[in-house]
Design a protein around this motif. Structure first.
Motif, PDB file in Angstrom:
ATOM      1  N   LEU A 149       1.399  -1.022   0.335  1.00 40.38           N
ATOM      2  CA  LEU A 149      -0.057  -0.400  -0.664  1.00 40.38           C
ATOM      3  C   LEU A 149       1.145   1.396   0.324  1.00 40.38           C
ATOM      4  CD1 LEU A 149      -2.816   1.496   0.181  1.00 40.38           C
ATOM      5  CD2 LEU A 149      -2.472   1.067   2.760  1.00 40.38           C
ATOM      6  N   TYR A 150       2.169   1.494   0.410  1.00 38.91           N
ATOM      7  CA  TYR A 150       2.743   2.536   1.066  1.00 38.91           C
ATOM      8  C   TYR A 150       3.240   2.339  -0.703  1.00 38.91           C
ATOM      9  CZ  TYR A 150       7.384   4.860   0.983  1.00 38.91           C
ATOM     10  OH  TYR A 150       8.580   5.469   1.208  1.00 38.91           O
ATOM     11  N   ARG A 157       1.953   1.784  -3.211  1.00 36.20           N
ATOM     12  CA  ARG A 157       0.467   1.973  -4.325  1.00 36.20           C
ATOM     13  C   ARG A 157       0.523   3.506  -4.055  1.00 36.20           C
ATOM     14  NH1 ARG A 157      -5.851   0.113  -4.576  1.00 36.20           N
ATOM     15  NH2 ARG A 157      -6.046   0.916  -6.384  1.00 36.20           N
ATOM     16  N   GLY A 158       0.437   3.912  -2.347  1.00 38.77           N
ATOM     17  CA  GLY A 158       0.640   5.618  -2.266  1.00 38.77           C
ATOM     18  C   GLY A 158       1.474   5.948  -3.293  1.00 38.77           C
ATOM     19  N   LEU A 159       3.156   6.023  -3.435  1.00 37.68           N
ATOM     20  CA  LEU A 159       3.763   6.544  -3.417  1.00 37.68           C
ATOM     21  C   LEU A 159       3.499   6.836  -5.577  1.00 37.68           C
ATOM     22  CD1 LEU A 159       7.358   4.861  -2.260  1.00 37.68           C
ATOM     23  CD2 LEU A 159       6.320   7.473  -2.040  1.00 37.68           C
ATOM     24  N   GLY A 160       2.756   5.807  -5.699  1.00 34.96           N
ATOM     25  CA  GLY A 160       2.483   5.576  -7.742  1.00 34.96           C
ATOM     26  C   GLY A 160       1.303   6.520  -7.700  1.00 34.96           C
ATOM     27  N   VAL A 161       0.750   6.772  -6.896  1.00 35.09           N
ATOM     28  CA  VAL A 161      -0.855   7.544  -7.144  1.00 35.09           C
ATOM     29  C   VAL A 161       0.183   8.591  -6.822  1.00 35.09           C
ATOM     30  CG1 VAL A 161      -2.283   8.792  -5.753  1.00 35.09           C
ATOM     31  CG2 VAL A 161      -2.315   6.032  -6.123  1.00 35.09           C
ATOM     32  N   ARG A 162       0.793   9.086  -5.837  1.00 35.69           N
ATOM     33  CA  ARG A 162       1.754  10.690  -5.542  1.00 35.69           C
ATOM     34  C   ARG A 162       2.168  11.118  -7.243  1.00 35.69           C
ATOM     35  NH1 ARG A 162       2.561  11.691   1.111  1.00 35.69           N
ATOM     36  NH2 ARG A 162       0.364  10.797   1.679  1.00 35.69           N
ATOM     37  N   TYR A 163       3.318   9.776  -6.908  1.00 30.49           N
ATOM     38  CA  TYR A 163       4.276  10.722  -7.911  1.00 30.49           C
ATOM     39  C   TYR A 163       4.337   9.797  -9.543  1.00 30.49           C
ATOM     40  CZ  TYR A 163       5.791  11.438  -3.400  1.00 30.49           C
ATOM     41  OH  TYR A 163       5.268  12.356  -1.795  1.00 30.49           O
ATOM     42  N   GLY A 164       3.545   9.446  -9.594  1.00 30.04           N
ATOM     43  CA  GLY A 164       3.507   8.065 -11.329  1.00 30.04           C
ATOM     44  C   GLY A 164       4.365   7.285 -10.584  1.00 30.04           C
ATOM     45  N   ARG A 165       3.922   6.248 -11.036  1.00 33.06           N
ATOM     46  CA  ARG A 165       5.202   4.712 -10.853  1.00 33.06           C
ATOM     47  C   ARG A 165       6.514   4.862 -11.315  1.00 33.06           C
ATOM     48  NH1 ARG A 165       0.830  -0.917 -10.602  1.00 33.06           N
ATOM     49  NH2 ARG A 165      -0.453   1.160  -9.195  1.00 33.06           N
ATOM     50  N   ARG A 166       6.465   5.697 -12.656  1.00 34.50           N
ATOM     51  CA  ARG A 166       7.706   5.708 -13.259  1.00 34.50           C
ATOM     52  C   ARG A 166       8.877   6.020 -13.044  1.00 34.50           C
ATOM     53  NH1 ARG A 166       4.850   5.493 -18.053  1.00 34.50           N
ATOM     54  NH2 ARG A 166       5.811   4.488 -19.819  1.00 34.50           N
ATOM     55  N   LEU A 211      -6.329  13.464  -3.523  1.00 30.50           N
ATOM     56  CA  LEU A 211      -6.113  12.460  -4.261  1.00 30.50           C
ATOM     57  C   LEU A 211      -7.329  11.245  -3.738  1.00 30.50           C
ATOM     58  CD1 LEU A 211      -2.082  11.985  -4.768  1.00 30.50           C
ATOM     59  CD2 LEU A 211      -4.622  12.860  -6.377  1.00 30.50           C
ATOM     60  N   GLY A 212      -7.246  11.257  -2.609  1.00 30.48           N
ATOM     61  CA  GLY A 212      -8.383  10.864  -1.932  1.00 30.48           C
ATOM     62  C   GLY A 212      -7.640   9.392  -1.087  1.00 30.48           C
ATOM     63  N   LEU A 213      -7.946   8.804   0.095  1.00 33.54           N
ATOM     64  CA  LEU A 213      -7.596   6.822   0.774  1.00 33.54           C
ATOM     65  C   LEU A 213      -7.900   6.051  -0.140  1.00 33.54           C
ATOM     66  CD1 LEU A 213      -7.658   8.537   4.804  1.00 33.54           C
ATOM     67  CD2 LEU A 213      -5.779   9.133   2.671  1.00 33.54           C
ATOM     68  N   ASN A 214      -8.924   5.767  -0.886  1.00 27.58           N
ATOM     69  CA  ASN A 214      -9.321   4.873  -1.545  1.00 27.58           C
ATOM     70  C   ASN A 214     -10.447   5.179  -2.941  1.00 27.58           C
ATOM     71  OD1 ASN A 214      -9.038   4.176   1.289  1.00 27.58           O
ATOM     72  ND2 ASN A 214     -11.209   4.700   2.193  1.00 27.58           N
ATOM     73  N   ASP A 215     -10.217   4.070  -3.127  1.00 22.43           N
ATOM     74  CA  ASP A 215     -10.402   4.300  -4.735  1.00 22.43           C
ATOM     75  C   ASP A 215     -11.705   3.868  -4.537  1.00 22.43           C
ATOM     76  OD1 ASP A 215     -11.038   1.415  -4.846  1.00 22.43           O
ATOM     77  OD2 ASP A 215      -8.914   1.055  -5.793  1.00 22.43           O
ATOM     78  N   GLU A 216     -12.218   3.590  -5.855  1.00 19.94           N
ATOM     79  CA  GLU A 216     -13.429   4.175  -5.872  1.00 19.94           C
ATOM     80  C   GLU A 216     -14.764   2.644  -5.383  1.00 19.94           C
ATOM     81  OE1 GLU A 216     -14.274   3.994 -10.284  1.00 19.94           O
ATOM     82  OE2 GLU A 216     -13.576   6.403  -9.970  1.00 19.94           O
ATOM     83  N   GLN A 217     -13.560   1.553  -5.487  1.00 20.45           N
ATOM     84  CA  GLN A 217     -14.254   0.411  -5.225  1.00 20.45           C
ATOM     85  C   GLN A 217     -14.258   0.015  -3.348  1.00 20.45           C
ATOM     86  OE1 GLN A 217     -11.940   0.363  -7.753  1.00 20.45           O
ATOM     87  NE2 GLN A 217     -14.110   0.581  -8.476  1.00 20.45           N
ATOM     88  N   GLY A 218     -13.763   1.191  -2.892  1.00 18.92           N
ATOM     89  CA  GLY A 218     -13.289   0.969  -1.387  1.00 18.92           C
ATOM     90  C   GLY A 218     -11.921   0.394  -1.149  1.00 18.92           C
ATOM     91  N   GLU A 219     -10.758   0.007  -2.237  1.00 19.04           N
ATOM     92  CA  GLU A 219      -9.645  -0.342  -1.779  1.00 19.04           C
ATOM     93  C   GLU A 219      -8.892   0.737  -1.251  1.00 19.04           C
ATOM     94  OE1 GLU A 219      -8.141  -3.328  -1.511  1.00 19.04           O
ATOM     95  OE2 GLU A 219     -10.510  -4.001  -1.515  1.00 19.04           O
ATOM     96  N   PRO A 220      -7.671   1.081   0.045  1.00 18.25           N
ATOM     97  CA  PRO A 220      -7.278   1.706  -0.033  1.00 18.25           C
ATOM     98  C   PRO A 220      -5.646   2.612  -0.940  1.00 18.25           C
ATOM     99  CG  PRO A 220      -6.740   0.155   1.433  1.00 18.25           C
ATOM    100  CD  PRO A 220      -7.283  -0.145   0.915  1.00 18.25           C
ATOM    101  N   ILE A 221      -5.328   3.521  -1.567  1.00 16.76           N
ATOM    102  CA  ILE A 221      -4.660   3.890  -1.679  1.00 16.76           C
ATOM    103  C   ILE A 221      -3.001   4.527  -2.202  1.00 16.76           C
ATOM    104  CG2 ILE A 221      -6.404   3.692  -4.692  1.00 16.76           C
ATOM    105  CD1 ILE A 221      -5.942   6.783  -4.354  1.00 16.76           C
ATOM    106  N   GLN A 222      -3.685   4.882  -0.766  1.00 20.02           N
ATOM    107  CA  GLN A 222      -2.610   5.401   0.030  1.00 20.02           C
ATOM    108  C   GLN A 222      -2.630   5.306   1.263  1.00 20.02           C
ATOM    109  OE1 GLN A 222      -1.540   9.302  -0.447  1.00 20.02           O
ATOM    110  NE2 GLN A 222      -3.781  10.478  -0.532  1.00 20.02           N
ATOM    111  N   ASN A 282      -5.849   1.442  12.885  1.00 19.95           N
ATOM    112  CA  ASN A 282      -4.812   1.572  13.754  1.00 19.95           C
ATOM    113  C   ASN A 282      -3.557   2.826  13.556  1.00 19.95           C
ATOM    114  OD1 ASN A 282      -6.700   0.161  15.792  1.00 19.95           O
ATOM    115  ND2 ASN A 282      -5.135  -2.021  15.548  1.00 19.95           N
ATOM    116  N   PHE A 283      -2.999   2.595  12.872  1.00 16.44           N
ATOM    117  CA  PHE A 283      -1.601   3.458  12.083  1.00 16.44           C
ATOM    118  C   PHE A 283      -2.218   4.396  12.146  1.00 16.44           C
ATOM    119  CE2 PHE A 283       0.935   4.925   8.914  1.00 16.44           C
ATOM    120  CZ  PHE A 283       2.717   4.370   9.952  1.00 16.44           C
ATOM    121  N   ARG A 284      -3.856   4.309  11.175  1.00 16.77           N
ATOM    122  CA  ARG A 284      -4.210   5.823  10.819  1.00 16.77           C
ATOM    123  C   ARG A 284      -4.127   6.814  11.711  1.00 16.77           C
ATOM    124  NH1 ARG A 284      -7.887   4.649   5.749  1.00 16.77           N
ATOM    125  NH2 ARG A 284      -5.955   4.900   3.600  1.00 16.77           N
TER     126      ARG A 284
END
Length: 525
Positions: A134-135, A137-146, A284-295, A523-525
């Protein structure tokens, strides 16, 4: 609290002798992408025969499932560290599947147009494993995967406590003499860090090795790069694009004001970043449309490791500790030098000349005065870094020093001359000539800019017909070296056992999860 500065002016104080340096330790972390035989980034899982990327002590993955990371334990000499790294490469190569090879450049091999084809590293179904993915995935959402396909070398270095005790004894400031050994050691390591930041343009000029990029890396990004030839972009005099605007950059982090003037200020700045929401990331939001966490969260940093820096103070965390808690509890144990590109001409990404340079520079940075690093000087350093990254080999490239402009070769020469006695001291300590040879090689790069790694790479990229062809040629050369590398029976058995044990540890973690991942994350959040 900010601590008083030491006042010694000598490059090498007369009382420092070779016996005091004995006991230095160094460890190396090297990243490398797995490349398919067609030159594209691997889409395959991490090879199971190499064990679990989550729990293996030496062979893991970084951002992407295809971005391998090789980690040596701390070693007493450069040769031992490099030999250990050779063993890791040979073991890894032997277990790569379907004709895959290790890509030998800092900037990535061929990437698809689709960012999703850069697979996130997978660590299994345990809570900690899912958290690590997930961490990323968050990096990818924030800065791009490239951006997360770039490889580097991190050089970890520590000096022995008896050296810090001797340094402290020779301080003239009573406040420094009164510090505990732990606090004094941290004080001196932070002084080293400030000086190393000042000298990063020197390191980038001498060992920078990312002067060009595959055109596919820049897909969807604005840039001022020029075509070197079909499929390859560059800047005519660049040295280390990995260390510039196209590498690890984070405008949110720029505003943090994390400084290295003392350990408390550094830790407070880091903690503030980990706990401060950042509007662009909230959006960017914390979760995607399916409710899965993205960061993990919408803070400036999801976790402390997200803070990109050229050099880091480090302490080995104990069970359950964050990196900050380890530093808070036991002070700085070693430094991680991160401004190092992968050397494509070395099968293991680093050679003894670069290792020797880094250790001599680090010792110099430790022994020299190190005034507080304030904003005006930090701005000047950033201008110098940009100059070296983008046009360090230009005939008129210049460094700013106290507002004055000085030709880059002259600036580098000034420091290389000061490093010579320290190289001799290290040679004496280890009964070797590695350090003076390293200085000789670096001198040749200052004397003749075409001898630099970045200049050689441009020449070879042109000769081979582009980034992909050059990288593929070197990857094959390195593969031949790995295949000829003789592993002792003991070493082969150790790595086979480490792989097996790592899989068992991962399975154990997956069985032990007593709470759901949703609960764990909450708990972490």
């Amino acid at each position: 609290m900010s601590q008083p500065e030491s006042t010694s002016q000598d490059i090498l104080p007369t009382w420092v002798d070779s016996s005091l340096i004995k006991g230095m330790l160094r460890g190396i972390e090297r990243e490398s992408l797995r490349m398919q035989s067609n030159g594209f980034l691997s889409q395959a899982d991490h090879p199971k025969a190499l064990g679990s990327a989550l729990t293996h002590p030496h062979i893991t993955t970084d951002y992407s499932e295809a971005l391998m990371e090789f980690i040596t334990p701390p070693k007493e000499t450069i040769s031992e560290a490099l030999n250990y790294l050779k063993d890791i490469h040979a073991v890894t190569h032997a277990h790569l599947e379907n004709g895959e090879k290790l890509w030998p450049l800092s900037m990535p091999c061929m990437l698809d147009k689709e960012e999703d084809s850069i697979r996130l590293a997978q660590y299994g179904t345990s809570n900690i494993g899912r958290f690590k993915t997930l961490y990323r995935r968050g990096l990818g959402v924030r800065y791009g995967r490239r951006m997360q396909t770039i490889s580097g070398v991190h050089y970890n270095l520590s000096f022995p406590d008896h050296f810090f005790e001797a340094l402290q004894k020779h301080e003239t400031d009573d406040n420094l003499k009164a510090l505990s050994l732990q606090d004094y050691r941290s004080h001196r390591y932070f002084a080293l860090i400030r000086n190393f930041i000042r000298l990063t343009p020197l390191v980038m000029f001498l060992v920078g090795a990312s002067p060009s990029v595959c055109k596919c890396f820049m897909t969807g990004r604005d840039h001022q790069l020029l075509p070197l030839m079909k499929g390859t972009l560059f800047l005519p005099y660049s040295t280390a694009l990995r260390m510039g605007n196209f590498g690890y950059q984070n405008s949110a982090q720029k505003q943090l004001g994390i400084h290295y003037n003392d350990i408390q200020g550094y830790l407070e700045g880091l903690q503030k970043a980990v706990h401060t929401p950042y509007a662009a990331f909230s959006h960017l939001g914390l979760n995607d449309e399916q409710g899965e966490p993205i960061q993990i969260n919408d803070h400036v940093l999801q976790i402390e490791n997200e803070y990109y820096s050229l050099v880091r103070p480090k302490q080995v965390p104990e069970a359950g500790e964050t990196p900050s808690e380890a530093l808070q509890n036991r002070g700085v144990g070693y430094v991680e030098l991160r401004a190092v590109d992968v050397n494509p001409y070395s099968p293991i990404g680093i050679d003894e000349h670069t290792a020797g340079l880094l250790e001599v520079v680090a010792l110099y940075c430790l022994l020299q005065d190190s005034p507080a690093l304030l904003d005006a000087e930090q701005n000047e350093i950033e201008l110098n870094q940009a100059e070296v990254v983008n046009r360090g080999r230009a005939p008129n490239a210049a460094i700013l020093q106290n507002g004055q402009s000085i030709a880059i070769e002259e600036w580098c020469q000034q420091y290389l001359s000061q490093l010579q006695p320290l190289a001799q001291l290290l040679d004496d300590s280890y009964n070797t000539d590695i350090y003076s040879k390293a200085m000789h090689v670096m001198q040749s790069r200052i004397d003749e800019v075409d001898e630099t790694l970045s200049a050689r790479m441009i020449e070879d990229t042109l000769e081979h017909g582009g980034t992909w062809s050059f990288g593929s040629f070197m990857a094959q050369q390195h593969a031949d070296v790995y295949e000829q590398h003789q592993l002792s029976a003991e070493t082969a058995a150790y790595f086979a056992e480490a792989a097996e044990q790592s899989l068992q540890k991962q399975a154990q973690l997956e069985q032990d999860s007593s709470i759901s991942f949703e609960e764990y994350l909450k708990n972490f959040r």
